[in-house]
Design an enzyme around this catalytic site. Sequence first.
Site, PDB file in Angstrom:
ATOM      1  N   GLU A  57      43.562  24.807   6.143  1.00 52.92           N
ATOM      2  CA  GLU A  57      43.755  24.705   7.580  1.00 52.92           C
ATOM      3  C   GLU A  57      43.126  25.887   8.319  1.00 52.92           C
ATOM      4  OE1 GLU A  57      45.244  23.498  11.390  1.00 52.92           O
ATOM      5  OE2 GLU A  57      44.603  22.504   9.542  1.00 52.92           O
ATOM      6  N   HIS A  60      40.535  13.592  17.530  1.00 49.23           N
ATOM      7  CA  HIS A  60      39.965  14.847  17.036  1.00 49.23           C
ATOM      8  C   HIS A  60      38.836  14.573  16.047  1.00 49.23           C
ATOM      9  CE1 HIS A  60      39.731  19.048  16.311  1.00 49.23           C
ATOM     10  NE2 HIS A  60      40.274  19.027  15.103  1.00 49.23           N
ATOM     11  N   HIS A  89      39.563  -2.331   8.716  1.00 46.46           N
ATOM     12  CA  HIS A  89      38.467  -1.411   8.386  1.00 46.46           C
ATOM     13  C   HIS A  89      37.510  -2.069   7.397  1.00 46.46           C
ATOM     14  CE1 HIS A  89      36.328   2.285   8.003  1.00 46.46           C
ATOM     15  NE2 HIS A  89      36.695   2.515   6.760  1.00 46.46           N
ATOM     16  N   HIS A 135      32.516  10.013   1.604  1.00 49.94           N
ATOM     17  CA  HIS A 135      32.463   8.799   2.422  1.00 49.94           C
ATOM     18  C   HIS A 135      32.408   9.155   3.907  1.00 49.94           C
ATOM     19  CE1 HIS A 135      32.938   4.613   3.366  1.00 49.94           C
ATOM     20  NE2 HIS A 135      34.136   4.761   3.905  1.00 49.94           N
TER      21      HIS A 135
END
Length: 349
Positions: free
Chosen positions: A82, A146, A259, A319
């Site tokens: 993070e 985001h 998807h 991916h």
Amino acid sequence: MGLFNRPESRRPGFKLAFLACLAAIIVLGMGVFTRLADAGLGCPDWPGCYGHALWPSEDHEVERANAAYPHMPVEHDKTWPEMVHRYLAASLGLFTIAILAMAWRNRGPGLPLKLPAFILGFIILQGMFGMWTVTLKLWPQVVTAHLLGGFTTLSMLWLLTLRLNNQRATLPTIEISRLQALRPLALVGLLIVIGQIALGGWTTSNYADIACPDFPTCQGEWLPSMNFADGFNIFQHIGPNYLGGTLDNDARVAIHYSHRVGAIVTALYLLFLFVKLRGLNATAAKPLSVALLLVLIVQIGLGISNVVFSFPISVAVAHNLVGALLLLVMVTINYFLYTASVSRGGEQT
């Protein structure tokens, strides 16, 4: 015609913009890794990490941090991704400040100034979304926005690089007319890719990746039970904590299944666009069409591999990055189609 122009023909700031693109790819990759490693809340506060500029590492620091956040104790394998992501994102901001400063210093006809300024403003907004990702505890709407913001930042930096590259294709008048007819098709292709990326972001932010653990069926069925109303309810309330997701299985299946269908639509349309590009009698169109086909094939392979190999982080990150590369290919194709001009003397590049 190669992808990049001769160095002496490029505009000021080209190298800096290209380096910023590379930095944006690293930031995007690190962000995806952070998300997939469930480290999005590895630091429960912002901009620090348990009140530290880096993260608590000493025993007494960890003890104090755990006392301050008893419901979110320190996990060392989640704090560092993070914070590394945050600092990499901050460095990208410095890149864009330098690009804007150079654009202002070299401002003049034909030199982009508005685009660098917009990119800097957008990165500041991205920083806010990074903060909201933490403070709103992985609210899917913010996480998806985001992610899309990261792809958008990379795309704008690449567009700026292409503009500073200062290279446009020139074609005979008859070819320009054929090229112009292809422009709306390429723009639709770009929008389809963006839509598929958004679907992918919604899938990961709602932890729907493993909702269909088999391929080509989903949970052993071609048409499993799905709850689209809850799966695509973008008005769901905020909090308290979306780590691990809150949707039921049918809602997650609806997202994942969508998807997959989106991937089929995207692949078929881009194959159609590939054929159209191959039909153009332009030197620049052929390598772009080949790049489109190759990246598409790799992306499809990675998508299937995600399911077959039970979603390893390495494949999932790849991916996402190849998805970013596919987006950049589409941006390049659109730039080529919309900036090509009539050649003089019948020559073309």
